[in-house]
Design a protein around this motif. Structure first.
Motif, short mmCIF file in Angstrom:
data_model
loop_
_atom_site.label_atom_id
_atom_site.label_comp_id
_atom_site.label_asym_id
_atom_site.label_seq_id
_atom_site.Cartn_x
_atom_site.Cartn_y
_atom_site.Cartn_z
N GLU A 1 0.00 1.10 -4.07
CA GLU A 1 -0.45 0.70 -2.74
C GLU A 1 -1.07 1.85 -1.95
O GLU A 1 -1.64 1.66 -0.88
CB GLU A 1 0.73 0.11 -1.93
CG GLU A 1 1.77 1.10 -1.42
CD GLU A 1 2.82 1.53 -2.44
OE1 GLU A 1 2.49 1.58 -3.66
OE2 GLU A 1 3.96 1.83 -2.04
N ASP B 1 -1.33 7.24 2.05
CA ASP B 1 -0.30 8.11 1.50
C ASP B 1 0.03 9.18 2.55
O ASP B 1 -0.77 10.07 2.79
CB ASP B 1 -0.84 8.77 0.22
CG ASP B 1 0.01 9.94 -0.24
OD1 ASP B 1 1.22 9.96 0.09
OD2 ASP B 1 -0.53 10.82 -0.93
N SER B 2 1.19 9.06 3.17
CA SER B 2 1.58 10.09 4.14
C SER B 2 2.58 11.08 3.55
O SER B 2 2.62 12.24 3.95
CB SER B 2 2.16 9.45 5.41
OG SER B 2 3.36 8.76 5.10
N ASN B 3 3.37 10.63 2.60
CA ASN B 3 4.46 11.49 2.09
C ASN B 3 3.97 12.83 1.54
O ASN B 3 4.61 13.85 1.69
CB ASN B 3 5.24 10.78 0.99
CG ASN B 3 6.09 9.65 1.54
OD1 ASN B 3 6.31 9.58 2.75
ND2 ASN B 3 6.55 8.76 0.66
N GLY C 1 10.66 6.47 -1.45
CA GLY C 1 9.29 6.31 -0.95
C GLY C 1 9.20 6.24 0.55
O GLY C 1 8.22 6.66 1.15
N ASN C 2 10.25 5.71 1.18
CA ASN C 2 10.18 5.53 2.63
C ASN C 2 10.03 6.88 3.32
O ASN C 2 10.79 7.81 3.06
CB ASN C 2 11.44 4.83 3.13
CG ASN C 2 11.29 3.32 3.03
OD1 ASN C 2 10.29 2.77 3.47
ND2 ASN C 2 12.26 2.68 2.41
N GLY D 1 9.08 5.19 -6.12
CA GLY D 1 9.29 4.83 -7.53
C GLY D 1 10.64 5.20 -8.11
O GLY D 1 10.79 5.28 -9.33
P1 AMP Z 1 9.22 2.80 -3.32
O1 AMP Z 1 10.45 3.66 -3.33
O2 AMP Z 1 8.15 3.31 -4.19
O3 AMP Z 1 9.56 1.39 -3.55
O4 AMP Z 1 8.65 2.90 -1.83
C1 AMP Z 1 9.44 2.49 -0.72
C2 AMP Z 1 8.56 2.27 0.50
O5 AMP Z 1 7.95 3.50 0.86
C3 AMP Z 1 7.42 1.30 0.27
O6 AMP Z 1 7.25 0.55 1.45
C4 AMP Z 1 6.24 2.20 0.03
O7 AMP Z 1 5.02 1.58 0.35
C5 AMP Z 1 6.53 3.36 0.94
N1 AMP Z 1 5.89 4.54 0.40
C6 AMP Z 1 6.00 5.00 -0.87
N2 AMP Z 1 5.27 6.11 -1.06
C7 AMP Z 1 4.68 6.37 0.13
C8 AMP Z 1 3.80 7.41 0.57
N3 AMP Z 1 3.38 8.34 -0.26
N4 AMP Z 1 3.38 7.39 1.85
C9 AMP Z 1 3.83 6.42 2.69
N5 AMP Z 1 4.66 5.45 2.33
C10 AMP Z 1 5.08 5.39 1.07
#
Ligand code: AMP
Ligand code: MG
Length: 424
Positions: free
Chosen positions: A201, A220-222, A316-317, A269
């Protein structure tokens, strides 16, 4: 029909969850600090870790001198009763000049702060406490013997270990080293940290800044948050961009990053979703230490080793990224840098408002410390605490750390906080 529930982020207590303190202790044990060091010019040593002790080649102060502007006298001349004593002024001791000739009882020398004490003098009467009368001064008994004098070597002696190996060089340490006349420093080499984001995404600023996002897409903010956090720690950064949610891409990125760095940090992930390949890839390529923690936010956290390179798979959050970074990654990075003090400061502040909490997991809520009208400090939350609300981190000036067994807060409770603010 009753649906049989699997363990999830919504459960307050889940037996398989590892307490944060246990996880931290395990992590610290597993750390091997970098062994290589290099000699750098003093100013470059800022934010590096000392590789060897700094031993003073000189004594500080180098000579006995005055701490104030005033008159250097011999304490034998100090009046014992409330009568004044007149002393003849023999000259002036300026800072940076050799000492004036010695004084005898009945004599004084005008002296500036930092001026060398003349022989025979052991006390300085500050200029505000004397009455000048031509070439004489009048002093009374308000000054005690030895006052306002800095003795040679009272701060540091030649051969003293002033800073020990493993000390982080902050402004005070840098100034300290300069004060000893040392202009190069042996420091540990910088840690190399590779990082990437995972998620189909994600759209990058590099390709999408200012452009409209497609359905289901986010920026992508992380990776930028991690860039900022890591930059502050003074490590060498290697940005591996965004990696798609496939097993092959995830493994490929982990292998390449682990070959380039001492530590790899990823975000996203690591949960149990069908597009979560990070934990599984670490387990297959190396060793996965644990990945479920009794904390909120941040329950899924992968930690492991691949090709001798340490690995952190952060959630990811965006808020969870920051909290897990502060709690786990930062102390680990400092330990890997060879720093002997890795603990962050915690303080106690009074709760302004009630906070709801279910016992089970340690919670890191975003908080605002405020000074009340009567000068007290209180803390309240920033409001809604969703792990995706990065705005809560911008509003906050601290994390409120609510222990696992806490079952809610009432106004006036003393809460543990980790402030964001500090000195530069
Ligand atoms: P995940 O752990 O990959 O399921 O991600 C958990 C949540 O964090 C989801 O809503 C993702 O869209 C969001 N997320 C994951 N990676 C990033 C990122 N690099 N920047 C912003 N939000 C993210
Ligand atoms: Mg994801």
């Amino acid at each position: 029909m009753v649906i049989e529930k699997q363990p999830s982020c919504d459960d307050p207590i889940e037996p398989a969850l590892l307490p944060v303190a246990v996880a931290l202790a395990r992590m610290q044990q597993a750390v091997t600090p970098v062994s290589e060091s290099k000699r750098v010019p003093l100013r470059e040593s800022l934010d590096h870790v000392l590789a060897i002790d700094i031993v003073s080649p000189i004594q500080v102060p180098a000579y006995t001198n005055s701490a104030m502007d005033g008159y250097a006298i011999s304490s034998v001349d100090l009046p014992v009763d409330d009568k004044e004593v007149s002393l003849k002024v023999r000259g002036t001791a300026w800072a940076g000049k050799p000492a004036e000739a010695s004084i005898k009882p009945g004599e004084a020398v005008r002296i500036m702060t930092g001026g060398m004490m003349p022989e025979g003098a052991d006390t300085v009467v500050i200029q505000e406490h004397v009455q000048v009368d031509g070439e004489h001064i009048l002093i009374d008994n308000t000054t005690s013997a030895g006052r306002n004098v800095r003795q040679a070597g009272e701060d540091i002696n030649t051969g003293d270990v002033v800073l020990t190996a493993g000390t982080m060089i902050n402004p005070a340490e840098l100034g300290m080293i300069a004060s000893l006349g040392i202009d190069t420093v042996e420091v540990k080499r910088r840690l190399k940290v590779a990082f990437f984001s995972t998620g189909d995404e994600l759209r990058t600023l590099e390709s999408h800044a200012g452009k409209p996002l497609g359905p289901g897409e986010i920026f992508d903010s992380n990776r930028h948050t991690l860039f900022a956090l890591l930059s502050r720690l003074g490590v060498e950064l290697i940005d591996f961009g965004v990696v798609p949610d496939t097993e092959a891409a995830t493994k490929d990125a982990i292998v390449k990053a682990s070959q380039a760095a001492d530590l790899v940090i990823t975000s996203g992930g690591v949960s149990a979703g069908q597009a979560d390949f990070v934990s599984q890839s670490i387990a297959e390529l190396g060793e996965l230490t644990f990945w479920k923690l009794a904390m909120r936010p941040g329950r899924p956290l992968a930690c492991g080793v691949v090709n001798n390179c340490r690995f952190f798979g952060l959630p990811g959050n965006p808020v969870a990224v920051m909290v897990t970074f502060y709690e786990f990654v930062q102390p680990t990075i400092k330990a890997m840098m060879g720093c002997t003090t890795t603990e962050l400061q915690l303080f106690k502040v009074k709760a302004k408002e009630a906070i709801r909490k279910i016992p089970g997991r340690i919670e890191y809520q975003r908080g605002i410390i405020e000074i009340t009208d009567d000068g007290d400090q209180t803390v309240r939350t920033t409001g809604k605490q969703g792990a995706g609300r990065l705005s809560s981190m911008c509003l906050a000036n601290c994390l409120i750390v609510l222990p696992a067994d806490c079952d809610g807060v009432v106004p006036g409770d003393m809460l543990t906080v980790r402030p964001f603010f500090g000195l530069v």
